[in-house]
Structures are given as C-alpha cells and as structure tokens.
Design an enzyme around this catalytic site. Structure first.
Site: not given
Ligand code: TEU
Length: 556
Positions: A36, A105, A205, A255, A327-328
C-alpha cells in the site's frame, strides 16, 4: 561536466533514473497482505539511499482488480487497499522532499466495466452511450474477428444493453471510444487534475491502441492492423499533449505495442506528437518464438540489431527508455542472465548494459537486488489473469498436462514472476507483510533480500549505486553517441559511447562461456571505471579474455 562545446539538448528526464513501483507487491503497512501507499512512504528513505530520481507508480486507483488496477473504476480516487488520497499526498511530499519526482500510470485505452461511464453506457444513457464501442448483433456472432491481448475474442455480449462491446484486454476492460470528443475532454480534465496535484508526468498504458479503423473491419492476425497505431492515434495523442502537458515541465512515457524505431519518431522526435520517450516491446521478442509463451535461446545478434536501431534512430532527436523487465515481463536476470550460479555476475552485467546505453534507465523494483523468477508447482499459485487464461486454455483446449507442459512455461514467462513481493529481509514473508501475502513470496528470500544486499559492499545493490553515480557525473553516459563494436560477435555485446573528447568502451558477455574479444580501439592506459570482476591491466594485443557474464566499462 561536458567534454564537448556543442550545447547538449538537456532535459531532467534524460538524466534521471526511473524506479518502477508495483504497489501491490512493494511493502504492506497494515497487514492485509497487499502492498500500500503508506508502505511505500516507509521506504522513501530506501529509494533515496538507492539514488533514483523518479518513481513510476503502477495504478493505485479505484478498481475491481481484474487486471491488478489496469481496470480503473474511478480515475480520481485511490483504491482503499492502497490507502487514501491523503496517503498519496504524503507520498508525493515525502518523495519531493528527497528530490524524487513522481509519475503516475495513465490507463485510458480502457476503463473497468465498473466505471460509472460504462455503467451508464450499458444502460443507454444518451450522454454516455457513445463512450465505448458498442455493436448490435446476435449473441453468438461477434462483430469482427479481433482478438484480445489476453486470449480469446476482443468482444463480449452485454445482456443489459443487448449488444457487443469491444475489449482489447480482459472482458472487464471495455475500450473507450476516442472518436467521441466528450471522452477525450474528460480524459484531458482528469490528467490536468493530477498534474495540478503536482505530479511530474505520466506513463501512458498502451497509448498507441486508442484509435481504431473506422467501421471496425475484420483483420488478419487478430486485427492488430486496425488498432495498433490506428489512423488517428497521432491526432489524439497530439491533442492530449496540447491540452495537458505541453506547457508543463513533465515527462511522458508512452507504452506502445508493435512499434518500431522509425515509427517511434512520430511520437517522440521533433515534429512528432510530443511525448518524451516510449516503452517499446521489440527487444522483448529476442528470446521468444511465435508468441510470448514460446521461450527460446537468447538471440544476441538480434538484440544488437534492435537496440542499435533504436539508439541510432533516436540519437539526433527523440529519446530512448531502457528497460529489461517490468511488471509484465519475467525477471530480467532469469531471462537474459543466469539466476543460478552466476546470478550476481549476470545481474551486474545486465545493469552495466542498461546504464551505458543512451536513454533513461527504468529499474523495476527488486532488480537492484537481482530478484529472480519463481515456481508454480501448484496452479493455485497463479494470480495473473493472462497466466490464468493461458493455463485454462492449455489444459482445456489442448489437453496439456499441468506439471509437464504448463508449469515450465509459466516459470519462464508468467507476469507473476515479476509480481512476487519485494524481498526486504530474511524474516517471514521477506519482511513484506505481517499478514498473508496476496501472492507467494519467492523461496530464495533468505538469500536474496535488501538487508543482505545493502550489508555486502560487493552486492548487486551497491553496483547499481555505483552505476548511478557514474551516470550522474559523466555526461557521456547519458548523451554520448552509440557505436557498435564487433557486431557479429555471437556472445559479447560491445560498443563505444562518445561525447566530444570523452569516450567509453563497454563490453558485456551475455553468456556463461569464456569468450575473447579484440578491442582494437582500447588505449593501453584506458581507465576501468566499473566491472563485475577484478580485472588486470589491458593486454598488449588488446584481446580481452572474458569470464562468465563479465562486464567492463573503460573510459579514455
Ligand atoms: O500492458 C500492455 C500489453 O500489451 C501487455 O498486456 C502485454 O501484452 C502482456 O503483458 C504481455 O505479457 C499494459 C500493462 O502494462 C499491463 O499490465 C496491462 O495488463 C495491460 O496494459 C492492460 O491495461
């Protein structure tokens, strides 16, 4: 301190180092197992000690958390799990007191289906009916063949409005209709509201998905050609920049999926639509095959090609964002380095690489201590919606076996790898929470943790500090031109950075092998400014013998 007479196109955000905080997993202050904002406040001194300049906070807004906050139900409020608006104000103040800036974000390709706009839209409220993409039809037949990034069709049927709505991500993330000027105006107002609160910019995003081809026609390959960099995307972003950030000294990071360096110029170069830099995905494909789940051996020559293209294309104007994980993505050290025997060496090598390219380095939380991927022996451990969909599809549609077929893939590629709690110390739950963590803690926390890393002068953590000091003190790190050395070398990535008289030579061995590389331009008296090994003098023949994952930076 610059060694050139030409004025540099200086910007604070070019010289900054960004630290990405995934709030759910950073630090829990109230024992509910979820990180948090007060938890982050407790750690601002940590961020200050590390020496970062900007924090990028992943979404903390009101949300049903179908996609961990990327499904926003109210843009102008804080989710109670994360705290209150007052907590957020405190965070901003505490960061600013330490000369750390904050970027938020911005998720405006879609909202949550629980956002009031969508609720009203599905009820057919005339003011809101056009806020999303709705199509009449039969519940059995989606309006087109577009596919969601999370698998399956990009359309869901809504029983209330008796129509289809578009969602490029989860069904709980309906896409906003940017053709509607009211939508755009609401978004500009909301952005200005946050900017007026004193933030220093946005990470935007999937911002190149906001324009869709008129009529939403069928496409090939899931329809991407109709929504990636769509027909009006430059107009929409340009207008957004004009209406919000144009006269403010802030940074904007778009992004963008499916964008190459040439296309990037339209967004970040002179005459483009005014963003500072963008997060692209090209180098995230150097170790994958037909899709992200198909992990293959790292293709270093491909990495060199892609990085080189971005370095050159945005050298004169425009700017790069340099990241190896977020994080992705799975953990950088597990993916591009070695999370076993050479964890420390390879994490330092990757950091060397990241901090010596031209661009703004983005550190993802935990990278600075070499946090690694985790294990998923039990499917109950999966938290991420994308991983869940993948596992379900594999098991149900393709009849795969979990332990044999699914688990290894998740352990390589699941987004959950990056989302396990920050490892602060070797106490229970790695010092992340007093409660039950929302996602399991990586088992290696007794060895890999902040307390241990700070106590050890040779740690990855101190190495990051050193790189940050070097970058701060030497303009050539930030502004120097990039030129590849020995492009075809299959294991070593070497390059030169030059700014006026100043020159850096960077050598990174990306493998466990012990290759040689000839560095013909290396002066006999060049100064070794940083390395992840003890290094003897420069051999007369200029042929360097490298050890596993060895990295060196010489200045001359
Ligand atoms: O990510 C964009 C995105 O294209 C990702 O979802 C990617 O396709 C995937 O993570 C690959 O594994 C952004 C954010 O960073 C992500 O956390 C979100 O889930 C997504 O947009 C939707 O808002």
């Amino acid at each position: 301190m610059t060694a050139t007479d030409e004025p540099l196109d200086r910007e604070w955000w070019k010289e900054a180092v960004v630290y990405q905080i995934y709030p759910r997993s950073f630090n829990d202050s109230d024992g509910d197992g979820i990180g948090d904002i007060p938890g982050i406040v407790e750690k601002v001194d940590y961020l200050d000690a590390l020496g970062v300049d900007v924090v990028w906070l992943n979404p903390v807004y009101e949300s049903p958390m179908a996609d961990n906050g990327y499904d926003i139900a109210d843009y102008q409020s804080i989710h109670p799990e994360f705290g209150t608006m007052d907590d957020w104000e405190t965070l901003l103040e505490e960061l600013n007191n330490r000369d750390i800036r904050l970027i938020m974000d911005l998720v405006v390709n879609h909202t949550s289906d629980e956002h009031e706009w969508f609720q009203r839209s599905r009820q057919g409220d005339p003011e809101y009916e056009d806020y999303y993409y709705w199509r009449e039809g039969e519940p059995e037949e989606p309006p087109n063949n577009w596919e969601s990034f999370f698998g399956g069709p990009a359309w869901s049927w809504d029983d209330e409005r008796e129509a289809w709505y578009l969602h490029l991500f989860d069904e709980k993330q309906p896409d906003l209709n940017w053709r509607n000027p009211d939508v755009r105006e609401e978004i500009h107002d909301m952005m200005n509201w946050w900017l007026d609160h004193g933030i220093d910019g946005f990470r935007m995003d999937v911002i190149n998905l906001i324009s869709k081809t008129e009529g939403l026609p069928d496409g090939e390959h899931g329809g991407g050609e109709h929504f990636i960099g769509g027909p009006q995307v430059l107009d929409y972003i340009g207008e957004m920049v004009d209406e919000t950030v144009a006269d403010r000294d802030v940074m904007t990071v778009g992004e963008m999926v499916g964008v190459d360096a040439e296309r990037a110029r339209e967004y970040v170069a002179e005459g483009g639509c005014g963003l500072s830099m963008l997060i692209h995905f090209e180098h995230m494909g150097v170790d994958t095959g037909h899709d992200k789940w198909d992990l293959q051996e790292l293709d270093l020559l491909e990495l060199k090609r892609i990085i080189g293209e971005w370095q050159h294309t945005l050298a004169e104007d425009g700017w790069n964002c340099i990241y190896l994980g977020n994080h992705d993505q799975p953990r950088g050290v597990s993916r591009f380095g070695d999370d076993g025997e050479y964890r420390e060496e390879s994490a330092k090598m990757l950091a060397t690489f990241q901090f010596t390219l031209q661009g703004t380095p983005f550190i993802f939380q935990g990278e600075e201590i070499g946090m690694t991927n985790t294990t998923f022996e039990d499917p109950e451990k999966i938290r991420d919606v994308e991983a869940q969909n993948f596992a379900e599809m594999s098991l149900a549609d393709w009849g795969d076996d979990y332990a044999e077929d699914v688990q290894p893939i998740l352990e390589d590629m699941s987004r959950d790898n990056a989302r396990t709690p920050m490892q602060w110390d070797d106490t229970e739950h790695a010092g992340f929470t007093d409660g039950e963590p929302w996602i399991h803690v990586n088992e290696n926390y007794d060895e890999v943790n902040v307390a241990a890393a700070r106590a050890d002068e040779d740690s990855i953590w101190h190495y990051y500090r050193e790189l940050m000091d070097l970058r701060e003190e030497n303009d050539v790190f930030v502004y120097g031109d990039y030129e590849i050395i020995d492009r075809e070398h299959p294991e070593v990535y070497a390059y030169r950075r030059t700014l006026g008289e100043e020159e850096l030579l960077v050598v990174c061995n990306f493998f466990e092998n012990e290759p040689q590389i000839e560095m013909a331009n290396l002066d006999a008296d060049a100064e070794l400014v940083v390395s992840n090994y003890d290094v003897d003098g420069i051999p007369g023949d200029k042929v360097l013998d490298l050890r596993p994952y060895e990295a060196r930076v010489y200045r001359q």
